[in-house]
Design an enzyme around this catalytic site. Sequence first.
Site, PDB file in Angstrom:
ATOM      1  N   SER A 144       0.833  -1.191   0.000  1.00 20.99           N
ATOM      2  CA  SER A 144       0.000   0.000   0.000  1.00 20.99           C
ATOM      3  C   SER A 144       0.874   1.250   0.000  1.00 20.99           C
ATOM      4  CB  SER A 144      -0.993  -0.018   1.152  1.00 20.99           C
ATOM      5  OG  SER A 144      -2.025   0.890   0.885  1.00 20.99           O
ATOM      6  N   ASP A 252     -10.065  -5.305  -3.430  1.00 20.68           N
ATOM      7  CA  ASP A 252      -9.463  -4.226  -2.651  1.00 20.68           C
ATOM      8  C   ASP A 252     -10.372  -3.001  -2.729  1.00 20.68           C
ATOM      9  OD1 ASP A 252      -7.850  -2.149  -1.614  1.00 20.68           O
ATOM     10  OD2 ASP A 252      -6.021  -3.120  -2.329  1.00 20.68           O
ATOM     11  N   HIS A 284      -7.699  -5.599   0.798  1.00 23.61           N
ATOM     12  CA  HIS A 284      -6.482  -4.835   1.045  1.00 23.61           C
ATOM     13  C   HIS A 284      -5.717  -5.502   2.179  1.00 23.61           C
ATOM     14  CE1 HIS A 284      -4.230  -1.275   0.043  1.00 23.61           C
ATOM     15  NE2 HIS A 284      -4.106  -0.950   1.314  1.00 23.61           N
TER      16      HIS A 284
END
Length: 308
Positions: A144, A252, A284
């Site tokens: 991320s 996600d 995620h």
Amino acid sequence: MRRHFRLSFIILIAILAVTPAFAQGQQRIPADVELIRDVEYGKGGGVSLKLDIIRPKTQPKDPMPVVIFVHGGGWYAGDKQGADLFLIPFARKGYFCASINYRLTTVAPFPAQIEDCKCAIRWMRAHAKEYNVDPRRIGVWGGSAGGHLVALLGTSAGRKELEGKGGWAGYSSRVQAVCDWCGPTDFLYWAEEVTKKGIDIAKLENEVAGGAISKLFGGPFSRKRDLARQAGPITYVSKDDPPFLIMHGDRDNIVPLSQSQVFHDALKKAGVDSTLKILEGAGHGFDPKYEAEKTVMEFFDKHLKPRR
């Protein structure tokens, strides 16, 4: 947005801060692994920048390949200590590993974060002999926010405007392999997608991960387009970029899968060795069933381990 995801040995909590449950797990260091905390690798805007080292307790004869982990946390949270359990298996296989802290957006906006990451790579090369590492075999891994930063490390080698003045200016910040887990790669494309769906851009700027993107740019990035372009790994893609492994869940709901898809396509078009693995049903953060750490290990073994 939930503050805590399910945690396990191989789940990466990328946008959110490292949870206490995971922090407890980081203390379980095997007898054959050595952990050295809080080694200063440079200065960022007067801030002491530190990393943790995880390496084999018995040092190999040959210089070790390197894996550096860049934590997530929306650029405003997270900590280097959360990577212990990710890096221990690599240290046990003969890798020299490091997990770095960098200036968060609570301290300074972009480009402080990438400047610090580049400083860490330069520090590693400057100390290659001291730590018995191979400066020609440095890989980076993050998810991320961390995925964004490692992807940017991979594509922006030689860009002086992103190097910063943290130290070790005589050394290169180029890396030889990149593993990006669900990182943003093209902020302007993301904004275009949101607009095409009829969603107010303010939602992206102010609601996604607590307004993390706007915090990164020091204001709504619809007003910071030049900075948003500068921060996008896709901006610098070129044929001499290192191999990439990109992993992203198709469910996600924080960083769109399209961020990895357009980036992978750009890398392939430039002639870069890029692999995109779309994890069906993953959000995620990756469940143990995906065996994500095995894929990462195989990738770094392929590109960083000496060929006999």
